[in-house]
Design a protein around this motif. Sequence first.
Motif, PDB file in Angstrom:
ATOM      1  N   ILE A 186       0.837  -1.197   0.000  1.00 52.68           N
ATOM      2  CA  ILE A 186       0.000   0.000   0.000  1.00 52.68           C
ATOM      3  C   ILE A 186       0.878   1.255   0.000  1.00 52.68           C
ATOM      4  O   ILE A 186       0.596   2.233  -0.676  1.00 52.68           O
ATOM      5  CB  ILE A 186      -0.938   0.001   1.223  1.00 52.68           C
ATOM      6  N   ALA A 187       1.989   1.206   0.770  1.00 51.94           N
ATOM      7  CA  ALA A 187       2.856   2.375   0.887  1.00 51.94           C
ATOM      8  C   ALA A 187       3.753   2.543  -0.338  1.00 51.94           C
ATOM      9  O   ALA A 187       4.511   3.512  -0.393  1.00 51.94           O
ATOM     10  CB  ALA A 187       3.712   2.262   2.139  1.00 51.94           C
ATOM     11  N   ARG A 188       3.647   1.621  -1.300  1.00 53.28           N
ATOM     12  CA  ARG A 188       4.498   1.641  -2.498  1.00 53.28           C
ATOM     13  C   ARG A 188       5.979   1.740  -2.108  1.00 53.28           C
ATOM     14  O   ARG A 188       6.717   2.575  -2.622  1.00 53.28           O
ATOM     15  CB  ARG A 188       4.169   2.830  -3.412  1.00 53.28           C
ATOM     16  N   CYS A 189       6.401   0.940  -1.153  1.00 53.61           N
ATOM     17  CA  CYS A 189       7.796   0.969  -0.721  1.00 53.61           C
ATOM     18  C   CYS A 189       8.695   0.375  -1.792  1.00 53.61           C
ATOM     19  O   CYS A 189       8.289  -0.493  -2.557  1.00 53.61           O
ATOM     20  CB  CYS A 189       7.965   0.157   0.560  1.00 53.61           C
ATOM     21  N   SER A 190       9.932   0.810  -1.801  1.00 51.96           N
ATOM     22  CA  SER A 190      10.886   0.265  -2.762  1.00 51.96           C
ATOM     23  C   SER A 190      11.317  -1.119  -2.301  1.00 51.96           C
ATOM     24  O   SER A 190      11.162  -1.472  -1.132  1.00 51.96           O
ATOM     25  CB  SER A 190      12.105   1.180  -2.856  1.00 51.96           C
TER      26      SER A 190
ATOM     27  N   LEU B   4       8.647  -1.977   9.327  1.00 54.18           N
ATOM     28  CA  LEU B   4       8.548  -1.162   8.120  1.00 54.18           C
ATOM     29  C   LEU B   4       8.923   0.289   8.400  1.00 54.18           C
ATOM     30  O   LEU B   4       9.613   0.940   7.621  1.00 54.18           O
ATOM     31  CB  LEU B   4       7.133  -1.257   7.551  1.00 54.18           C
ATOM     32  N   ARG B   5       8.479   0.775   9.538  1.00 55.36           N
ATOM     33  CA  ARG B   5       8.761   2.165   9.876  1.00 55.36           C
ATOM     34  C   ARG B   5      10.264   2.378  10.088  1.00 55.36           C
ATOM     35  O   ARG B   5      10.839   3.333   9.584  1.00 55.36           O
ATOM     36  CB  ARG B   5       8.002   2.512  11.156  1.00 55.36           C
ATOM     37  N   LEU B   6      10.866   1.437  10.806  1.00 55.42           N
ATOM     38  CA  LEU B   6      12.303   1.540  11.059  1.00 55.42           C
ATOM     39  C   LEU B   6      13.087   1.453   9.750  1.00 55.42           C
ATOM     40  O   LEU B   6      14.055   2.195   9.536  1.00 55.42           O
ATOM     41  CB  LEU B   6      12.737   0.441  12.026  1.00 55.42           C
ATOM     42  N   ALA B   7      12.633   0.556   8.885  1.00 58.56           N
ATOM     43  CA  ALA B   7      13.314   0.399   7.593  1.00 58.56           C
ATOM     44  C   ALA B   7      13.261   1.705   6.816  1.00 58.56           C
ATOM     45  O   ALA B   7      14.233   2.102   6.154  1.00 58.56           O
ATOM     46  CB  ALA B   7      12.669  -0.719   6.789  1.00 58.56           C
ATOM     47  N   ARG B   8      12.153   2.417   6.913  1.00 60.24           N
ATOM     48  CA  ARG B   8      12.033   3.700   6.214  1.00 60.24           C
ATOM     49  C   ARG B   8      12.953   4.761   6.809  1.00 60.24           C
ATOM     50  O   ARG B   8      13.478   5.613   6.104  1.00 60.24           O
ATOM     51  CB  ARG B   8      10.584   4.181   6.254  1.00 60.24           C
ATOM     52  N   TYR B   9      13.138   4.712   8.130  1.00 62.24           N
ATOM     53  CA  TYR B   9      14.080   5.642   8.755  1.00 62.24           C
ATOM     54  C   TYR B   9      15.499   5.365   8.293  1.00 62.24           C
ATOM     55  O   TYR B   9      16.283   6.275   8.062  1.00 62.24           O
ATOM     56  CB  TYR B   9      14.040   5.504  10.282  1.00 62.24           C
ATOM     57  N   LEU B  10      15.811   4.043   8.227  1.00 62.41           N
ATOM     58  CA  LEU B  10      17.196   3.655   7.939  1.00 62.41           C
ATOM     59  C   LEU B  10      17.572   3.944   6.496  1.00 62.41           C
ATOM     60  O   LEU B  10      18.663   4.412   6.202  1.00 62.41           O
ATOM     61  CB  LEU B  10      17.401   2.167   8.238  1.00 62.41           C
ATOM     62  N   ILE B  11      16.661   3.620   5.607  1.00 62.09           N
ATOM     63  CA  ILE B  11      16.945   3.867   4.197  1.00 62.09           C
ATOM     64  C   ILE B  11      16.237   5.154   3.823  1.00 62.09           C
ATOM     65  O   ILE B  11      15.050   5.169   3.505  1.00 62.09           O
ATOM     66  CB  ILE B  11      16.490   2.691   3.328  1.00 62.09           C
TER      67      ILE B  11
ATOM     68  N   SER C 236       4.350   9.523  -2.251  1.00 55.94           N
ATOM     69  CA  SER C 236       4.816   8.466  -1.347  1.00 55.94           C
ATOM     70  C   SER C 236       4.366   8.764   0.080  1.00 55.94           C
ATOM     71  O   SER C 236       4.040   7.849   0.841  1.00 55.94           O
ATOM     72  CB  SER C 236       6.337   8.325  -1.420  1.00 55.94           C
ATOM     73  N   GLU C 237       4.330  10.052   0.429  1.00 55.74           N
ATOM     74  CA  GLU C 237       3.864  10.410   1.773  1.00 55.74           C
ATOM     75  C   GLU C 237       2.398  10.069   1.951  1.00 55.74           C
ATOM     76  O   GLU C 237       1.992   9.531   2.985  1.00 55.74           O
ATOM     77  CB  GLU C 237       4.088  11.912   2.022  1.00 55.74           C
ATOM     78  N   ALA C 238       1.607  10.334   0.920  1.00 53.02           N
ATOM     79  CA  ALA C 238       0.175  10.034   0.983  1.00 53.02           C
ATOM     80  C   ALA C 238      -0.029   8.530   1.106  1.00 53.02           C
ATOM     81  O   ALA C 238      -0.824   8.060   1.931  1.00 53.02           O
ATOM     82  CB  ALA C 238      -0.528  10.572  -0.253  1.00 53.02           C
ATOM     83  N   ALA C 239       0.732   7.770   0.297  1.00 50.79           N
ATOM     84  CA  ALA C 239       0.603   6.312   0.329  1.00 50.79           C
ATOM     85  C   ALA C 239       1.012   5.790   1.702  1.00 50.79           C
ATOM     86  O   ALA C 239       0.368   4.895   2.264  1.00 50.79           O
ATOM     87  CB  ALA C 239       1.475   5.690  -0.761  1.00 50.79           C
ATOM     88  N   TRP C 240       2.077   6.353   2.262  1.00 54.98           N
ATOM     89  CA  TRP C 240       2.540   5.919   3.579  1.00 54.98           C
ATOM     90  C   TRP C 240       1.488   6.200   4.646  1.00 54.98           C
ATOM     91  O   TRP C 240       1.261   5.414   5.552  1.00 54.98           O
ATOM     92  CB  TRP C 240       3.864   6.618   3.921  1.00 54.98           C
ATOM     93  N   CYS C 241       0.849   7.337   4.489  1.00 53.91           N
ATOM     94  CA  CYS C 241      -0.202   7.731   5.413  1.00 53.91           C
ATOM     95  C   CYS C 241      -1.314   6.675   5.445  1.00 53.91           C
ATOM     96  O   CYS C 241      -1.769   6.276   6.519  1.00 53.91           O
ATOM     97  CB  CYS C 241      -0.758   9.067   4.945  1.00 53.91           C
ATOM     98  N   ILE C 242      -1.718   6.234   4.260  1.00 54.91           N
ATOM     99  CA  ILE C 242      -2.784   5.223   4.193  1.00 54.91           C
ATOM    100  C   ILE C 242      -2.289   3.919   4.791  1.00 54.91           C
ATOM    101  O   ILE C 242      -2.974   3.268   5.585  1.00 54.91           O
ATOM    102  CB  ILE C 242      -3.224   5.012   2.732  1.00 54.91           C
ATOM    103  N   ALA C 243      -1.047   3.551   4.437  1.00 61.18           N
ATOM    104  CA  ALA C 243      -0.521   2.267   4.896  1.00 61.18           C
ATOM    105  C   ALA C 243      -0.408   2.227   6.412  1.00 61.18           C
ATOM    106  O   ALA C 243      -0.619   1.189   7.031  1.00 61.18           O
ATOM    107  CB  ALA C 243       0.843   2.010   4.261  1.00 61.18           C
ATOM    108  N   SER C 244      -0.058   3.376   7.010  1.00 59.52           N
ATOM    109  CA  SER C 244       0.161   3.340   8.455  1.00 59.52           C
ATOM    110  C   SER C 244      -1.142   3.276   9.239  1.00 59.52           C
ATOM    111  O   SER C 244      -1.119   3.145  10.462  1.00 59.52           O
ATOM    112  CB  SER C 244       0.998   4.537   8.897  1.00 59.52           C
ATOM    113  N   THR C 245      -2.287   3.320   8.554  1.00 63.21           N
ATOM    114  CA  THR C 245      -3.540   3.122   9.297  1.00 63.21           C
ATOM    115  C   THR C 245      -3.754   1.653   9.634  1.00 63.21           C
ATOM    116  O   THR C 245      -4.567   1.338  10.497  1.00 63.21           O
ATOM    117  CB  THR C 245      -4.754   3.618   8.499  1.00 63.21           C
TER     118      THR C 245
END
Lengths: 393, 395
Positions: free
Chosen positions: B274-278, B311-318, B326-335
């Motif tokens: 959902i967050a369209r992560c790489s 997932l959240r930590l991985a986003r901080y690290l990378i 991507s911010e909008a997608a992340w917002c939805i995913a974090s719900t």
Amino acid sequence: MLGELDGVETPQPQWFHTLQVRRLRAQRGRSNSDPLGGKNFQPEFQWNTGLQFGTTNSYLNLEKLGEGAYATVYKGISRINGHLVALKVIRMKTEEGVPFTAIREASLLKGLKHANIVLLHDIIHTRESLTFVFEYVQTDLAQYMIQHPGGLHPWNVRIFMFQLLRGLSYIHSRRILHRDLKPQNLLISYLGELKLADFGLARSKSIPCQTYSAEVVTLWYRPPDVLLGSTDYSTALDIWGAGCIFIEMLQGAPAFPGVADVFEQLVKIWRVLGVPTEESWPGVSELPNYKTEWFLPCKPQQFRDVWKRFAQLPYKTEDLAQQMLTMIPKERISAQDALRHPYFNTLPPPVMQLRDTVSVFKVPGVRLETEVSDIFSPNRRMKSSLVPHGKCW
Amino acid sequence: MARTGFCDSRVLLDRKTDEGRFPLRAWANACSVRERGVLSVGEEQKQQHEADVTEHRWVQQLPLLAEDGIIMEIAQQNRSVVPAVEPYEEEAVLKHLHGLQLGHMLRDLVPELVYREIERAMSKLGLLYDRTYTWDVFSDMMKSQQHLALLSSELPKPFTETTCAILVDWLIQVHEAFNFSEETLYLAVHLLNRVLRQIKISISNLQLVGVVCLFLAAKKEECLLPEVSELCYLMANTYSRKQLLRMERRVLCTLKFDLSHTPPIHFLLLSAYIARCSEKVICMARYLLELSLLEAKCVCFFPVQLAAAALRLARYLIQEPHTPESEAAWCIASTIYLGSEATLFTIMHIMASGAAQAHNQETRATFVKFSTKETLYVSLHPALKNAPCLLSLHT
């Protein structure tokens, strides 16, 4: 359960078997149909509240109901509370421990609590065998149809179909496919409650493991996409099976009784639905078993021309059957939508809002009608007043 | 009926169960701000208390082993399900109707966008057979993790966190050797954690229990099963086949044949999609999630919490360039999360310190596994070494 017993001849019909035992006991001393008549079980038959679930001696084997591929099913009685039970004794392969089918079946059934799913009471695990203790259900749909030949009463078909779809909707919403629907796997209680049984082939799906073994569904109830070699199974697999059973109940004969192999089975289906082409079913020619030259061109037919019973019934019956037996799996109706089909409008409305564990027969006005074949043999007639409301039923 | 997601009237109407339940954030967001659950200190204490109570219950429920059979209590639980003859339960039906309406409301309260994203992701990941059942399957995934959650991370006496970590590390290697799916590993470790907390195992049998849990998980999930003799060989024939099969029986009875589990990897892939992560972020999150199997402190968190933290930590690290999309997608995913921010950061801290130490630990199987080309060398990522500091900056 009874469903295990494909092709195994049971010694006698199970229908109302126990009821007869009750009535005849005064006249007959010993008979094969009276499992308790010959022996005196009195001393052992004190319901013993001290006994615990999970031990072998808490249950008494009464008679063998049949034998399946990996299990034997006995009728039994619980010495704890006097309930009749079905004991499915699974042979343990000493080599590899508990069979994986048993593990999957038990694990699935423990999570399923529904009025239309057979209830697993207990599991007994000893060194030599593994026994699943199920609720005892008197008969199955296959035997019910044998006893009432020439098609069932349309009202009863409606009640059975509603329960079948209700059970399917429940398991499908939990990501579980039954994968082996056939009349032998649908148990019918004395009231007419239908229960899905034999989840040995079912499994809940997980992401990576999508390769299932090919031979799962009995050929007659297999959908064309699976027959053509598709392994992309979905809930539509069970819906096709349910549609075939729908027609079999109305018609009194299997919908697509193939004899020899996959291709004969496919030809049976094409004769009714027509041969699929790339236009009518995009992607069909890429399925492994698709070969254009093997299929004679057939035109799709009206269901009422193939199965005469539909002509005598309102159109919505045929419409539901048609939506369930759609060639393309994606377009087949889902169990949840099928429950809302106008075909079921004649059932009392509360049936739509029951809790999972409440049977449809708890709703006033839902009861089986006497089957036509029973009118001529009144002994077998179903009268709910005859049935004592005892625990062991 | 099928649509019973979270709408089972008993759960919703019973205040007692409600207290222990965190509101799902998607719904909380949809309702109002004050509904959003942040675990207060009082609640945490209460939870601790509940955990204690449950532990006592386990002690009482230790299965008795008899010579001829092993006693189980399934039926006693089921007894209430088989009533003699119920009268028509009008009251129950009405009550349920009430619950149903609530259920529809819950579904309707989830923003359409979130719902559609979940549906898309689930069918993409093969978690769905049919889109009709999206909501049911999703809420079942959410609900089922509460059913078998472990309430305490404490280990019974003879075992330390290190012994367990060594065992899990070895299981990860065996798992890799058999080429099993990720679900199998998560299920195996989940079973192991449940068994260790329910029956008394001697330290000499610990490895045997581990293998049996992996064997059972494979029987549940895999198409190709290992042979018993192979498993014995892997343990240097320390145990006989007979011992292994006897332990299998004991474990199955302890677990009462209930091997259902929603693996955290499902939630991870769902959110990541959902967050369209790489690819790289997903791989890093998978690495962090797998490392959490070695952490004894992580066992009492819900799979969805572990997945969200990884997932959240991985986003901080990378650190990747953030675009509005991507911010909008992340917002939805974090719900898709269940619990408080505090819990999330607790888990992230555990994971970060674990990941920072991973390269010089004795338990290196996961580190090695994620240092290859296929895994994009995520475990060698330079940011991991000072992950805890990085995380403190963010909080």
